[in-house]
Enzyme design. Structure first.
Site, short mmCIF file in Angstrom:
data_model
loop_
_atom_site.label_atom_id
_atom_site.label_comp_id
_atom_site.label_asym_id
_atom_site.label_seq_id
_atom_site.Cartn_x
_atom_site.Cartn_y
_atom_site.Cartn_z
N TYR A 181 -14.93 -66.21 1.49
CA TYR A 181 -14.56 -65.40 0.31
C TYR A 181 -13.65 -66.22 -0.61
CZ TYR A 181 -13.18 -61.24 -2.35
OH TYR A 181 -12.97 -60.32 -3.36
N SER A 186 -11.04 -62.71 -7.84
CA SER A 186 -10.11 -62.08 -6.90
C SER A 186 -8.82 -62.88 -6.92
CB SER A 186 -10.74 -62.12 -5.50
OG SER A 186 -9.75 -61.97 -4.50
P1 NAD Z 1 -18.05 -52.51 -3.37
O1 NAD Z 1 -18.35 -52.74 -1.94
O2 NAD Z 1 -17.88 -51.12 -3.85
O3 NAD Z 1 -19.10 -53.23 -4.31
C1 NAD Z 1 -19.71 -54.44 -4.00
C2 NAD Z 1 -21.05 -54.45 -4.68
O4 NAD Z 1 -21.70 -55.66 -4.34
C3 NAD Z 1 -21.94 -53.30 -4.21
O5 NAD Z 1 -22.43 -52.59 -5.29
C4 NAD Z 1 -23.05 -53.98 -3.45
O6 NAD Z 1 -24.31 -53.39 -3.67
C5 NAD Z 1 -23.04 -55.39 -4.04
N1 NAD Z 1 -23.58 -56.30 -3.05
C6 NAD Z 1 -23.09 -56.56 -1.80
N2 NAD Z 1 -23.95 -57.35 -1.14
C7 NAD Z 1 -25.01 -57.60 -1.98
C8 NAD Z 1 -26.21 -58.33 -1.87
N3 NAD Z 1 -26.55 -58.97 -0.77
N4 NAD Z 1 -27.04 -58.34 -2.93
C9 NAD Z 1 -26.74 -57.69 -4.06
N5 NAD Z 1 -25.61 -56.97 -4.22
C10 NAD Z 1 -24.76 -56.92 -3.19
O7 NAD Z 1 -16.74 -53.36 -3.62
P2 NAD Z 1 -15.88 -53.64 -4.93
O8 NAD Z 1 -14.49 -53.71 -4.44
O9 NAD Z 1 -16.23 -52.71 -6.02
O10 NAD Z 1 -16.32 -55.14 -5.28
C11 NAD Z 1 -16.74 -55.55 -6.57
C12 NAD Z 1 -16.20 -56.94 -6.85
O11 NAD Z 1 -14.78 -56.89 -6.93
C13 NAD Z 1 -16.53 -57.99 -5.79
O12 NAD Z 1 -16.92 -59.19 -6.40
C14 NAD Z 1 -15.21 -58.19 -5.07
O13 NAD Z 1 -15.08 -59.47 -4.51
C15 NAD Z 1 -14.22 -57.96 -6.20
N6 NAD Z 1 -12.87 -57.60 -5.76
C16 NAD Z 1 -12.60 -56.44 -5.11
C17 NAD Z 1 -11.30 -56.15 -4.70
C18 NAD Z 1 -10.94 -54.86 -4.00
O14 NAD Z 1 -9.80 -54.71 -3.56
N7 NAD Z 1 -11.83 -53.91 -3.85
C19 NAD Z 1 -10.29 -57.05 -4.98
C20 NAD Z 1 -10.58 -58.24 -5.63
C21 NAD Z 1 -11.89 -58.51 -6.02
#
Ligand code: NAD
Length: 270
Positions: free
Chosen positions: A169, A156
């Site tokens: 985070y 991130s």
């Molecule tokens: P999302 O909520 O759609 O996906 C998160 C995923 O993590 C889900 O599939 C969920 O099942 C899994 N997860 C959560 N808790 C869990 C647990 N206890 N055990 C197993 N799996 C678990 O969100 P996203 O935005 O697609 O996030 C994916 C990655 O991208 C993450 O690592 C997040 O930090 C990173 N990210 C997202 C953004 C954004 O703006 N959405 C920005 C920077 C980084």
């Protein structure tokens, strides 16, 4: 397609993408690109039962659309034993190991440091950092032995910057960037690369949770919150854009790309 990954044999590559069964999530976007561009077999992972409609649909759509083998494994990565169980279940399906590991599952918690419950600190840190460590530790020896492997950690902007109310985070993503560089260095002469991809704002469930919290704590409208939680390009990054960059890291063009943190963030981190 421009991207073409291959080991020295005709071995069909297998990729695990953690947290990959939410239809608007980054994980599914990555899984689709790896299946589409590299014909990889995919292991989807999530926390829900395999009989959940959305999970079944992700699995069958992916298999049908790209004609690849798709498994789904349920595991809670908020404990290291959950991560270990995920490894063991994959060993049962692919005893020779996997070729590509994408540590995408992630969670957050927004509070001042003094208000973060220790239990929350531990569970988010485990999902975002300890579980990727457990998975890397388990799968990297077979990758090294085969002489080819790709480890991609979804980090991130908060892997290099900090916001108030994001202690766990931010700490976990800084740690994940560090782990990426160490693993990349250790594997540098083995054919295995380890990189991080660092997204800006992507309109997923995690983002919507962050947005709702901002609306509540700052007492502002959703529209106002969206102008704050926005990339400088004024466009959301898409799961497909992240997927295409992960796909690039699996290509031959990226054979010499390791220990990198690739920003796909519309300028957020600069
Ligand atoms: P999302 O909520 O759609 O996906 C998160 C995923 O993590 C889900 O599939 C969920 O099942 C899994 N997860 C959560 N808790 C869990 C647990 N206890 N055990 C197993 N799996 C678990 O969100 P996203 O935005 O697609 O996030 C994916 C990655 O991208 C993450 O690592 C997040 O930090 C990173 N990210 C997202 C953004 C954004 O703006 N959405 C920005 C920077 C980084």
């Amino acid at each position: 397609m421009l991207y073409h990954s291959m080991t020295s044999t005709n071995h069909v590559l297998t990729a695990l993408v953690t947290g990959s069964t939410r239809c608007n999530g980054i994980g599914l976007g990555i899984a689709k690109c790896l299946a589409k561009n590299h014909n990889m077999n995919i292991i989807l992972h999530g926390t829900r039962d395999r009989a959940t409609k959305e999970v079944e649909k992700c699995q069958s759509d992916l298999a049908k659309e790209y004609n690849v083998s798709v498994h789904y494994i349920q595991a809670d990565l908020s404990t290291s034993s959950g991560a270990q169980q995920l490894c063991e279940q994959i060993d049962g399906i692919y005893p020779d190991g996997i070729d590509v590991l994408v540590n995408n599952a992630g969670d957050g918690h927004q509070n001042l440091v003094e208000d973060v419950p220790l239990q929350k600190w531990e569970s988010v840190l485990t999902i975002n950092l300890t579980s990727p460590f457990v998975l890397i530790k388990h799968f990297i020896p077979a990758m090294k032995k085969r002489g080819w492997g790709r480890i991609i950690n979804i980090s991130s902007v908060l892997g290099v910057r900090a916001h108030a109310k994001s202690a766990v985070y931010t700490s976990s993503k800084h740690g994940l960037n560090g782990l990426t560089k160490v693993v990349g260095k250790e594997a540098a002469d083995t054919g295995v690369t380890c990189n991080a991809v660092s997204p800006g704002w992507v309109e997923t469930e995690l983002y919507l949770k962050t947005l709702d919290k901002k609306v509540k704590t700052d007492g502002i409208s959703k529209e106002e919150a969206k102008t704050i939680l926005m990339n400088p390009t004024k466009k959301y990054v898409t799961p497909e854009q992240i997927g295409e960059n992960v796909s690039f890291l699996c290509s031959r063009a990226a054979d010499n790309t390791t220990c990198a943190v690739l920003n796909i963030d519309g300028g957020c981190s600069s």
